[in-house]
Design an enzyme around this catalytic site. Structure first.
Site, PDB file in Angstrom:
ATOM      1  N   ASP A 200       0.842  -1.199   0.000  1.00  0.00           N
ATOM      2  CA  ASP A 200       0.000   0.000   0.000  1.00  0.00           C
ATOM      3  C   ASP A 200       0.876   1.248   0.000  1.00  0.00           C
ATOM      4  O   ASP A 200       1.940   1.257  -0.618  1.00  0.00           O
ATOM      5  CB  ASP A 200      -0.917  -0.032   1.241  1.00  0.00           C
ATOM      6  N   ASP A 217      12.593  -6.728  10.523  1.00  0.00           N
ATOM      7  CA  ASP A 217      13.384  -7.701   9.762  1.00  0.00           C
ATOM      8  C   ASP A 217      14.645  -8.142  10.483  1.00  0.00           C
ATOM      9  O   ASP A 217      15.463  -8.887   9.939  1.00  0.00           O
ATOM     10  CB  ASP A 217      13.737  -7.145   8.384  1.00  0.00           C
ATOM     11  N   HIS A 239      -3.619   6.374   3.509  1.00  0.00           N
ATOM     12  CA  HIS A 239      -4.393   5.203   3.090  1.00  0.00           C
ATOM     13  C   HIS A 239      -3.885   3.916   3.746  1.00  0.00           C
ATOM     14  O   HIS A 239      -4.660   3.153   4.340  1.00  0.00           O
ATOM     15  CB  HIS A 239      -4.341   5.075   1.569  1.00  0.00           C
ATOM     16  N   ASN A 253      -6.559  -0.972  24.997  1.00  0.00           N
ATOM     17  CA  ASN A 253      -5.510  -0.255  25.721  1.00  0.00           C
ATOM     18  C   ASN A 253      -6.013   1.070  26.282  1.00  0.00           C
ATOM     19  O   ASN A 253      -5.232   1.898  26.745  1.00  0.00           O
ATOM     20  CB  ASN A 253      -4.301  -0.019  24.808  1.00  0.00           C
ATOM     21  N   THR A 255      -7.238   3.619  24.819  1.00  0.00           N
ATOM     22  CA  THR A 255      -7.034   4.829  24.014  1.00  0.00           C
ATOM     23  C   THR A 255      -7.535   4.601  22.591  1.00  0.00           C
ATOM     24  O   THR A 255      -7.533   3.480  22.088  1.00  0.00           O
ATOM     25  CB  THR A 255      -5.543   5.222  23.930  1.00  0.00           C
ATOM     26  N   SER A 413     -11.447  -0.519  -0.146  1.00  0.00           N
ATOM     27  CA  SER A 413     -10.157  -0.597   0.553  1.00  0.00           C
ATOM     28  C   SER A 413     -10.348  -0.852   2.037  1.00  0.00           C
ATOM     29  O   SER A 413      -9.493  -1.466   2.683  1.00  0.00           O
ATOM     30  CB  SER A 413      -9.373   0.709   0.370  1.00  0.00           C
TER      31      SER A 413
END
Length: 501
Positions: A200, A217, A239, A253, A255, A413
């Site tokens: 994206d 990673d 997006h 949590n 919030t 989307s």
């Protein structure tokens, strides 16, 4: 005479056919319930249930105890395995005996009110070091003793309902619509990580609602920017952050908003879009990057008119590598046909392991005004708006935005990551239970056991399917509880399966 003769021949022929059919049925059903295959016929399941109901687990042996509780060398009961056994007895038979019957020196005490039953279970204790042959001899000494079995723990199959305390969750109508609080009852028990790649516009890596759930990673990178060929995956459009938030915003949590999954999800950001657009080459390479770096699910909230060989090739390779993919149907409000395709959604019906997603409005369960549609090319729907009756995003799905904020956006989307969340939940639960799966199996289970149908949508969405996350979680839980580590190759309705003891 001729009529009588052929009548006899036909009668014998029918008897032969019936005998042969019965033999074939017994062969066919001996493995029933062990490995689920997609598209199992309902008639087979009905026969399967009848076949299973005829047999008893105590016919071939009176001892139904796992061999693992015995010492393999001496066949003696292990020291920590001396309790939790039940003796199944015929209380009518016991009642008729002149002398009381004992089992391994213990009185057999039938529960009050069960003294005239053909079968009743009574608790029995097996002394430490009891040999298997002793148990077999003891249970066979009287016709009144039917069998001995483990007194296994039985649990309520209803998942817990676990609402969240995030203050904005009450404004996320899709949480209630999807019965997310029930799915949490299953998701809190997932312990294995699921890597979800969002191919994206990147993500806001500093957003407090997703920063703790970013994939790493091992070198501190959270993905890759395919456009600039570096590790800067910061989202400048919003997006990708919005889409990722629907799946993985930190829930409960206290919030902001809540995502649809849990701590087991890791967000891999693969940036292929900027200012709302990108190239097929970058998308294809983004998919390849995600696969090579261990993604379990790839979310493609993107669209491109017509067929797209580059993206299709990358998707086929990804599924072959065991990665499940979700694809948005697009927002042109057009019917998808063989001459009016949108990539990558058109690939969904052609290939098992990728599912194309349309949008419905929460307000009326009907197709969103912007959503592309097709009873063939759009395989399932999920909420892409609370209401799409206006041209603004006021009725959009509430999720995360760049700069640490939240926003409402509507579109296919937004519907797509809801299916992504469902797939992540299934994969995480299967991994936790050490059960292998295929992308095709994930797709089949979502369609058959994770959706409700709306007959008013059948001309717009294949079979009128709409995601129902709570229903999916309950069926997944029951599937795992009732199956001894199957190969998850596909699924039929969880209510129509049989098990052979």
């Amino acid at each position: 005479m001729t009529i009588y003769f052929w009548g006899k021949v036909l009668s014998k022929f029918k008897l032969y056919i019936m005998t042969l059919s019965l033999g074939l049925c017994l062969i066919f059903f001996q493995n029933c319930g062990q490995v689920f295959k997609a598209n199992e016929s309902s008639s087979s399941l009905s026969l399967c249930k009848v076949q299973g109901a005829k047999s008893s687990p105590f016919i071939s042996s009176k001892v139904a105890i796992k061999k693992s509780v015995f010492n393999s060398s001496f066949q003696k009961l292990k020291i920590d395995q001396n309790d939790d056994y039940s003796l199944i007895v015929n209380s009518r038979c016991l009642k008729a005996l002149v002398e009381p019957l004992q089992f391994l020196g213990q009185d057999i005490v039938v529960p009050s009110g069960f003294d005239n039953f053909a079968k009743v279970s009574v608790k029995i204790q097996l002394p430490q070091g009891t040999q298997l042959e002793e148990i077999e001899s003891e249970v066979n000494k009287s016709e009144c003793l039917i069998a001995i079995a483990e007194n296994q723990i039985v649990k309520n199959t209803q998942l817990r309902v676990l609402p969240v305390n995030d203050p904005e969750a009450t404004n996320q109508a899709h949480l209630t619509y999807l019965d997310y609080s029930t799915s949490r009852g299953l998701q809190v028990d997932i312990t294995e990580p699921v890597i979800v790649a969002f191919v994206d516009s990147g993500v806001d890596t500093d957003h407090p609602e997703i920063s703790a759930r970013l994939w790493d990673d091992g070198l501190g990178n959270h993905g890759h920017n395919i456009i600039t060929d570096n590790n800067n995956v910061e989202d400048v459009d919003g997006h990708g952050t919005h889409v990722a938030g629907i799946v993985a915003a930190t829930e409960n949590n206290g919030t902001s908003v809540s995502g649809l999954t849990g701590n087991y999800v890791q967000i891999m950001a693969v940036k292929v879009l900027e200012r709302g657009a990108g190239t097929s080459q970058d998308v294809a390479n983004g998919i390849r990057y995600a696969v090579e770096h261990g993604a379990d699910v790839i979310n493609l909230s993107i669209e491109s008119p017509g067929q797209n060989p580059q993206i299709e090739d990358a998707i086929r390779d990804a599924i072959a590598a065991g990665v499940f993919i979700t694809a948005a149907a697009g927002n042109q409000a057009e019917k998808m046909t063989s001459t009016n395709l949108f990539a990558p959604a058109y690939i969904g019906p052609q290939l098992n392991g990728i599912i194309s997603v349309g949008s419905i409005d929460i307000s009326d369960n009907l197709l969103s005004v912007f959503s592309n549609y097709s009873s063939t090319y759009v395989e399932i729907a999920a909420p892409g708006a609370e209401t799409s009756s206006n041209a603004t995003n006021a009725g959009g799905i509430l999720s995360l935005n760049i700069g640490g904020s939240i926003a409402r956006i509507q579109g296919t989307s937004q519907a797509t990551p809801m299916i992504t969340a469902a797939a992540a939940m299934i994969i995480g639960f299967l991994k936790t239970h050490e059960i292998s799966y295929t992308p095709a199996g994930i797709e089949s289970f979502i369609k058959s056991d994770g959706s409700m149908t709306n007959r008013n949508l059948v001309s717009k969405i294949s079979e009128g399917r709409i995601l129902q996350l709570g229903f999916l979680a309950q069926n997944l839980y029951e599937y795992i509880e009732s199956t001894d580590k199957p190969n998850f190759e596909g699924e039929v309705s969880t209510g129509n399966s049989c098990q052979i003891y």
